[in-house]
Design an enzyme around this catalytic site. Structure first.
Site, PDB file in Angstrom:
ATOM      1  N   ASN A   9       1.710 -10.494  10.286  1.00 45.59           N
ATOM      2  CA  ASN A   9       0.556  -9.588  10.443  1.00 45.59           C
ATOM      3  C   ASN A   9      -0.702 -10.192   9.824  1.00 45.59           C
ATOM      4  O   ASN A   9      -1.803 -10.034  10.359  1.00 45.59           O
ATOM      5  CB  ASN A   9       0.857  -8.221   9.821  1.00 45.59           C
ATOM      6  CG  ASN A   9       1.676  -7.353  10.756  1.00 45.59           C
ATOM      7  OD1 ASN A   9       1.187  -6.918  11.783  1.00 45.59           O
ATOM      8  ND2 ASN A   9       2.937  -7.129  10.411  1.00 45.59           N
ATOM      9  N   LEU A  80       5.260  -5.251  -0.803  1.00 43.91           N
ATOM     10  CA  LEU A  80       6.350  -4.363  -1.185  1.00 43.91           C
ATOM     11  C   LEU A  80       6.158  -3.668  -2.534  1.00 43.91           C
ATOM     12  O   LEU A  80       6.933  -2.784  -2.888  1.00 43.91           O
ATOM     13  CB  LEU A  80       7.676  -5.139  -1.199  1.00 43.91           C
ATOM     14  CG  LEU A  80       8.089  -5.696   0.171  1.00 43.91           C
ATOM     15  CD1 LEU A  80       9.388  -6.494   0.052  1.00 43.91           C
ATOM     16  CD2 LEU A  80       8.241  -4.573   1.195  1.00 43.91           C
ATOM     17  N   LYS A  81       5.148  -4.058  -3.289  1.00 44.85           N
ATOM     18  CA  LYS A  81       4.943  -3.427  -4.597  1.00 44.85           C
ATOM     19  C   LYS A  81       4.051  -2.192  -4.465  1.00 44.85           C
ATOM     20  O   LYS A  81       3.167  -2.144  -3.610  1.00 44.85           O
ATOM     21  CB  LYS A  81       4.275  -4.417  -5.552  1.00 44.85           C
ATOM     22  CG  LYS A  81       5.083  -5.676  -5.795  1.00 44.85           C
ATOM     23  CD  LYS A  81       6.302  -5.377  -6.633  1.00 44.85           C
ATOM     24  CE  LYS A  81       7.040  -6.666  -6.951  1.00 44.85           C
ATOM     25  NZ  LYS A  81       8.326  -6.423  -7.622  1.00 44.85           N
ATOM     26  N   LEU A  82       4.302  -1.232  -5.348  1.00 47.61           N
ATOM     27  CA  LEU A  82       3.425  -0.057  -5.380  1.00 47.61           C
ATOM     28  C   LEU A  82       2.036  -0.474  -5.868  1.00 47.61           C
ATOM     29  O   LEU A  82       1.908  -1.269  -6.805  1.00 47.61           O
ATOM     30  CB  LEU A  82       4.011   1.000  -6.329  1.00 47.61           C
ATOM     31  CG  LEU A  82       3.358   2.383  -6.269  1.00 47.61           C
ATOM     32  CD1 LEU A  82       3.583   3.032  -4.910  1.00 47.61           C
ATOM     33  CD2 LEU A  82       3.916   3.289  -7.371  1.00 47.61           C
ATOM     34  N   ILE A  83       1.008   0.042  -5.215  1.00 50.65           N
ATOM     35  CA  ILE A  83      -0.358  -0.310  -5.588  1.00 50.65           C
ATOM     36  C   ILE A  83      -0.757   0.496  -6.823  1.00 50.65           C
ATOM     37  O   ILE A  83      -0.687   1.730  -6.812  1.00 50.65           O
ATOM     38  CB  ILE A  83      -1.323  -0.017  -4.417  1.00 50.65           C
ATOM     39  CG1 ILE A  83      -0.934  -0.868  -3.201  1.00 50.65           C
ATOM     40  CG2 ILE A  83      -2.762  -0.287  -4.827  1.00 50.65           C
ATOM     41  CD1 ILE A  83      -1.021  -2.352  -3.416  1.00 50.65           C
ATOM     42  N   ASN A  97      -2.634   0.126   5.260  1.00 52.70           N
ATOM     43  CA  ASN A  97      -1.284  -0.432   5.283  1.00 52.70           C
ATOM     44  C   ASN A  97      -0.708  -0.264   6.677  1.00 52.70           C
ATOM     45  O   ASN A  97      -1.072   0.662   7.408  1.00 52.70           O
ATOM     46  CB  ASN A  97      -0.403   0.317   4.274  1.00 52.70           C
ATOM     47  CG  ASN A  97       1.034  -0.193   4.254  1.00 52.70           C
ATOM     48  OD1 ASN A  97       1.271  -1.404   4.175  1.00 52.70           O
ATOM     49  ND2 ASN A  97       2.000   0.709   4.355  1.00 52.70           N
ATOM     50  N   HIS A  99       2.971   0.155   8.734  1.00 56.04           N
ATOM     51  CA  HIS A  99       4.376   0.512   8.516  1.00 56.04           C
ATOM     52  C   HIS A  99       5.088   0.487   9.868  1.00 56.04           C
ATOM     53  O   HIS A  99       4.594   1.069  10.843  1.00 56.04           O
ATOM     54  CB  HIS A  99       4.469   1.913   7.894  1.00 56.04           C
ATOM     55  CG  HIS A  99       5.868   2.293   7.534  1.00 56.04           C
ATOM     56  ND1 HIS A  99       6.494   1.820   6.401  1.00 56.04           N
ATOM     57  CD2 HIS A  99       6.770   3.068   8.172  1.00 56.04           C
ATOM     58  CE1 HIS A  99       7.724   2.303   6.356  1.00 56.04           C
ATOM     59  NE2 HIS A  99       7.911   3.066   7.408  1.00 56.04           N
ATOM     60  N   ASP A 140       3.638   5.007   1.644  1.00 54.22           N
ATOM     61  CA  ASP A 140       3.676   5.450   3.050  1.00 54.22           C
ATOM     62  C   ASP A 140       3.197   6.885   3.270  1.00 54.22           C
ATOM     63  O   ASP A 140       3.636   7.534   4.219  1.00 54.22           O
ATOM     64  CB  ASP A 140       5.109   5.312   3.613  1.00 54.22           C
ATOM     65  CG  ASP A 140       5.610   3.885   3.535  1.00 54.22           C
ATOM     66  OD1 ASP A 140       4.783   2.965   3.602  1.00 54.22           O
ATOM     67  OD2 ASP A 140       6.836   3.709   3.418  1.00 54.22           O
ATOM     68  N   GLU A 169       3.049  -4.049  16.304  1.00 47.22           N
ATOM     69  CA  GLU A 169       2.204  -4.142  15.101  1.00 47.22           C
ATOM     70  C   GLU A 169       1.075  -5.135  15.316  1.00 47.22           C
ATOM     71  O   GLU A 169      -0.081  -4.878  14.961  1.00 47.22           O
ATOM     72  CB  GLU A 169       3.049  -4.607  13.907  1.00 47.22           C
ATOM     73  CG  GLU A 169       4.094  -3.615  13.455  1.00 47.22           C
ATOM     74  CD  GLU A 169       4.842  -4.121  12.226  1.00 47.22           C
ATOM     75  OE1 GLU A 169       4.177  -4.529  11.256  1.00 47.22           O
ATOM     76  OE2 GLU A 169       6.087  -4.126  12.235  1.00 47.22           O
TER      77      GLU A 169
END
Ligand code: GRF
Length: 233
Positions: A9, A80-83, A97, A99, A140, A169
């Site tokens: 992406n 993959l990490k939480l912001i 983002n 998904h 998400d 995507e």
């Protein structure tokens, strides 16, 4: 941009924003929590400044890095990490983002990669898709900018379904990022998305599931190849 994985992406956005025609932005920095992420190689190949994020939980450091890079928008592509909250606040309404499912279904903590497509198949869903959304402090959950459906076909495996979703995507993401970068789509003070992404075809036609026949007359022919790419037989 932030990415943890292969960065396909990221690549379509690099290609989009360096491609022909006028664009509302350019990619000024790429970060990853993983030193081995293919996304960093893609950034290097494109001559875009890139770095490993030393501590993904350190929001102040990430905000400082992004500002130093001249970023006024943050795009997550398989990160993959939480912001951290500091980043969420600093980039409120300017962070998106992608998904690989139709949120709010098949999203949330732990729902990433092939797990998503395996869950779609496990539930017997006949439709999945792609969601691009603004990012808030929860995985998400931010307001949805655009979605596109992808059929689940007989015999699908998580891999085959994931590949079909990924192709979609790649078609949808540049349209959405361009729309936010240009201001055509904004997150309002009411917490709702205003404006719209100009998606070439509408997914409401009966034919959308298997067919390649758009339900709009005007302008649709210009996107015939895109349509075939979105819904490969
Ligand atoms: C994509 O499926 C994206 O939707 C999800 O993670 C995957 C990243 O793939 N968030 P890539 O690294 O862009 O190829």
């Amino acid at each position: 941009m932030l990415a943890s994985g292969g960065g396909s992406n990221l690549q379509v956005l690099l290609d989009h924003f360096s491609g022909a025609g006028a664009h509302a932005g350019r990619i000024v920095w790429v970060g990853s929590d993983k030193a081995t992420a293919g996304a960093l190689v893609r950034a290097a190949n494109a001559g875009v400044p890139h770095a490993v994020v030393a501590d993904p939980r350190d929001g102040d450091a990430l905000v400082a890095t992004l500002h130093a890079a001249g970023a006024n928008m943050l795009v997550l592509a398989g990160y993959l990490k939480l912001i951290p909250e500091a980043v969420v606040q600093a980039f409120h309404g300017r962070m998106v983002n992608i998904h690989p499912a139709l949120l709010p279904a098949f999203g949330g903590a732990g729902m990433y990669g092939q797990r998503i497509h395996a869950a779609v198949l496990e539930h017997g869903a006949t439709v999945t898709g792609v969601t691009v959304h603004f990012v808030d402090a929860h995985y998400d959950r931010g307001p949805i900018i655009a979605q596109w459906p992808v059929p689940v076909l007989p015999g699908d495996t998580p891999a085959s379904l994931g590949a079909r979703v990924l192709r979609t995507e790649h078609a949808l993401f540049p349209l959405c990022v361009e729309a936010v970068a240009s201001g055509a789509v904004v997150l309002g003070d009411d917490g709702k998305v205003h404006g719209h992404v100009d998606i070439p075809v509408r997914p409401t036609a009966a034919e959308w599931r298997f067919g390649l026949v758009p339900d709009t007359a005007g302008g649709a022919s210009a996107f015939a190849s895109e349509w075939a790419r979105l819904f490969p037989r």
